[in-house]
Design a protein around this motif. Sequence first.
Motif, mmCIF file in Angstrom:
data_model
loop_
_atom_site.group_PDB
_atom_site.id
_atom_site.type_symbol
_atom_site.label_atom_id
_atom_site.label_comp_id
_atom_site.label_asym_id
_atom_site.label_seq_id
_atom_site.Cartn_x
_atom_site.Cartn_y
_atom_site.Cartn_z
ATOM 1 N N ILE A 67 0.855 -1.185 0.000
ATOM 2 C CA ILE A 67 0.000 0.000 0.000
ATOM 3 C C ILE A 67 0.891 1.235 0.000
ATOM 4 N N GLY A 68 0.617 2.163 -0.896
ATOM 5 C CA GLY A 68 1.355 3.424 -0.947
ATOM 6 C C GLY A 68 0.614 4.499 -0.169
ATOM 7 N N VAL A 69 1.351 5.290 0.593
ATOM 8 C CA VAL A 69 0.754 6.365 1.387
ATOM 9 C C VAL A 69 1.434 7.682 1.027
ATOM 10 N N VAL A 70 0.640 8.695 0.698
ATOM 11 C CA VAL A 70 1.177 10.022 0.387
ATOM 12 C C VAL A 70 0.606 11.019 1.393
ATOM 13 N N VAL A 71 1.486 11.671 2.136
ATOM 14 C CA VAL A 71 1.058 12.665 3.133
ATOM 15 C C VAL A 71 1.776 13.982 2.868
ATOM 16 N N PRO A 72 1.189 15.100 3.301
ATOM 17 C CA PRO A 72 1.849 16.397 3.108
ATOM 18 C C PRO A 72 3.171 16.516 3.870
ATOM 19 N N ARG A 73 3.161 16.092 5.160
ATOM 20 C CA ARG A 73 4.378 16.203 5.967
ATOM 21 C C ARG A 73 4.458 15.023 6.940
ATOM 22 N N ILE A 74 5.536 14.274 6.840
ATOM 23 C CA ILE A 74 5.708 13.117 7.715
ATOM 24 C C ILE A 74 6.005 13.535 9.147
ATOM 25 N N ASN A 75 6.652 14.703 9.323
ATOM 26 C CA ASN A 75 7.092 15.098 10.661
ATOM 27 C C ASN A 75 6.010 15.754 11.509
ATOM 28 N N GLN A 76 4.786 15.820 11.008
ATOM 29 C CA GLN A 76 3.685 16.316 11.834
ATOM 30 C C GLN A 76 3.052 15.143 12.575
ATOM 31 N N ASN A 77 2.763 15.363 13.843
ATOM 32 C CA ASN A 77 2.247 14.311 14.705
ATOM 33 C C ASN A 77 0.993 13.667 14.120
ATOM 34 N N PHE A 78 0.116 14.476 13.558
ATOM 35 C CA PHE A 78 -1.128 13.950 12.993
ATOM 36 C C PHE A 78 -0.835 12.927 11.894
ATOM 37 N N PHE A 79 -0.019 13.304 10.918
ATOM 38 C CA PHE A 79 0.242 12.407 9.787
ATOM 39 C C PHE A 79 1.091 11.199 10.189
ATOM 40 N N SER A 80 2.058 11.401 11.084
ATOM 41 C CA SER A 80 2.876 10.261 11.518
ATOM 42 C C SER A 80 2.035 9.253 12.290
ATOM 43 N N ASN A 81 1.059 9.738 13.048
ATOM 44 C CA ASN A 81 0.171 8.834 13.781
ATOM 45 C C ASN A 81 -0.791 8.099 12.849
ATOM 46 N N GLN A 274 -5.305 38.061 28.687
ATOM 47 C CA GLN A 274 -5.411 39.103 27.668
ATOM 48 C C GLN A 274 -5.649 38.555 26.266
ATOM 49 N N LEU A 275 -5.235 37.309 26.054
ATOM 50 C CA LEU A 275 -5.404 36.702 24.728
ATOM 51 C C LEU A 275 -5.619 35.200 24.876
ATOM 52 N N GLY A 276 -6.720 34.712 24.327
ATOM 53 C CA GLY A 276 -6.973 33.274 24.299
ATOM 54 C C GLY A 276 -6.414 32.670 23.016
ATOM 55 N N ILE A 277 -5.908 31.434 23.105
ATOM 56 C CA ILE A 277 -5.327 30.777 21.935
ATOM 57 C C ILE A 277 -5.829 29.340 21.854
ATOM 58 N N CYS A 278 -6.278 28.959 20.657
ATOM 59 C CA CYS A 278 -6.696 27.571 20.413
ATOM 60 C C CYS A 278 -6.096 27.104 19.096
ATOM 61 N N GLY A 279 -5.548 25.899 19.101
ATOM 62 C CA GLY A 279 -4.974 25.316 17.890
ATOM 63 C C GLY A 279 -5.833 24.189 17.353
ATOM 64 N N TYR A 280 -5.209 23.331 16.530
ATOM 65 C CA TYR A 280 -5.935 22.211 15.912
ATOM 66 C C TYR A 280 -4.951 21.085 15.618
ATOM 67 N N SER A 281 -5.214 19.901 16.121
ATOM 68 C CA SER A 281 -4.507 18.639 15.824
ATOM 69 C C SER A 281 -3.927 17.921 17.030
ATOM 70 N N ASN A 282 -3.805 18.610 18.157
ATOM 71 C CA ASN A 282 -3.262 17.989 19.372
ATOM 72 C C ASN A 282 -1.844 17.441 19.158
ATOM 73 N N GLU A 283 -0.975 18.304 18.604
ATOM 74 C CA GLU A 283 0.446 17.961 18.508
ATOM 75 C C GLU A 283 1.002 17.802 19.923
ATOM 76 N N ALA A 284 2.019 16.978 20.061
ATOM 77 C CA ALA A 284 2.550 16.632 21.389
ATOM 78 C C ALA A 284 2.999 17.857 22.181
ATOM 79 N N PHE A 285 3.547 18.871 21.516
ATOM 80 C CA PHE A 285 4.088 20.030 22.230
ATOM 81 C C PHE A 285 3.017 20.893 22.887
ATOM 82 N N THR A 286 1.746 20.767 22.449
ATOM 83 C CA THR A 286 0.695 21.643 22.987
ATOM 84 C C THR A 286 0.467 21.438 24.481
#
Length: 344
Positions: A67-81, A274-286
């Motif tokens: 099976i071939g897999v094509v991802v945008p970036r291997i080093n992102q936690n989402f795609f590596s998982n 003073q500033l709220g921040i929300c991201g997306y993907s739950n990368e390990a560093f968050t």
Amino acid sequence: MKPKKRTTIYDIAQKLNVTPSSVSRALNNSNYVNEATKKLILKTAEELNYKRNTMASNLRKGHSKTIGVVVPRINQNFFSNVIAGIEDATYKQGYNLIICQSNESYEKEVQSVNTLINQHVDCIVISVSIESNDHKHLQNVLDQNIQLIQFDRVADELETLKVINDNEQASFEAVDHIIEQGYKRIALLEGPQNLDIFRQRKKGYLNALAKHNIPVVNELIIENTWTKELGAKATRQLLSLPEPPDAIFASTSDFSALGVLEVATAMNIKVPSQLGICGYSNEAFTELTSPSITTIDQFSFYMGKTVANLYFQELENSDTIVVPKIISIKPKLIVRSSTMKKKR
């Protein structure tokens, strides 16, 4: 130093003065070769360190078990998982993976897909790049009678198997939470609108504003902010406004949210007061930043297993017509310190 030449059945046949077909039959334990000759061939194969060409053998049987897999970036936690989830399921079925990275380049994505076609893979799994507007290369996969499964970022117009997240609902819940915490002027860092996932996330943002009767302010919406550097650049632009935002939803990625946090810290802006921040993907560093970043978990490992199991299910139903199928996985809002303006 040149690598040592790989031993073939022809080398064994030449050494024993037998036909290559006899060697092949012996290696496959055929009854058409007498036991004495079979034992001699197997012994010689071992002495010459012969390794069976599994790929060629499988292709002769009509499949490659690859099976071939094509991802945008291997080093992102989402795609590596996701890859780890696919491998977990495929390994148990005796399949191999070939992994390619488009690096968000359309040209590299096309090249990767064509390479996998030429490798005679049984299935191509892909999450399209940010630059992808034309999907002729994916239609070519289907034309070659190769199974195509899209995940996360998909080409809507292609009727294939798809595994996606409910991005609209996840974004709605994130922005709804931010508003419930008392933030009133919420900026959106969005991705390229040619990709469905970013259109869905924007829709969720807009729905949450509408629910709370908060007007849409176009200057608070900035496109193409999927990296830390682009997130930081957008944040400096937003915070220089006469009326800057009091919260930023980085709907593209946690890397973008990290860029927001770094700029806020450098400007001595307190997060979350003073500033709220929300991201997306739950990368390990968050979970490790100070403060920790609120984000959305996409259950990426489970998504990968779902992709692989979907392929094997369709393989079992190969006698029937394949009906395009979409599996939607509900993400989960992970509330952390970066949006906890109100104490629990």
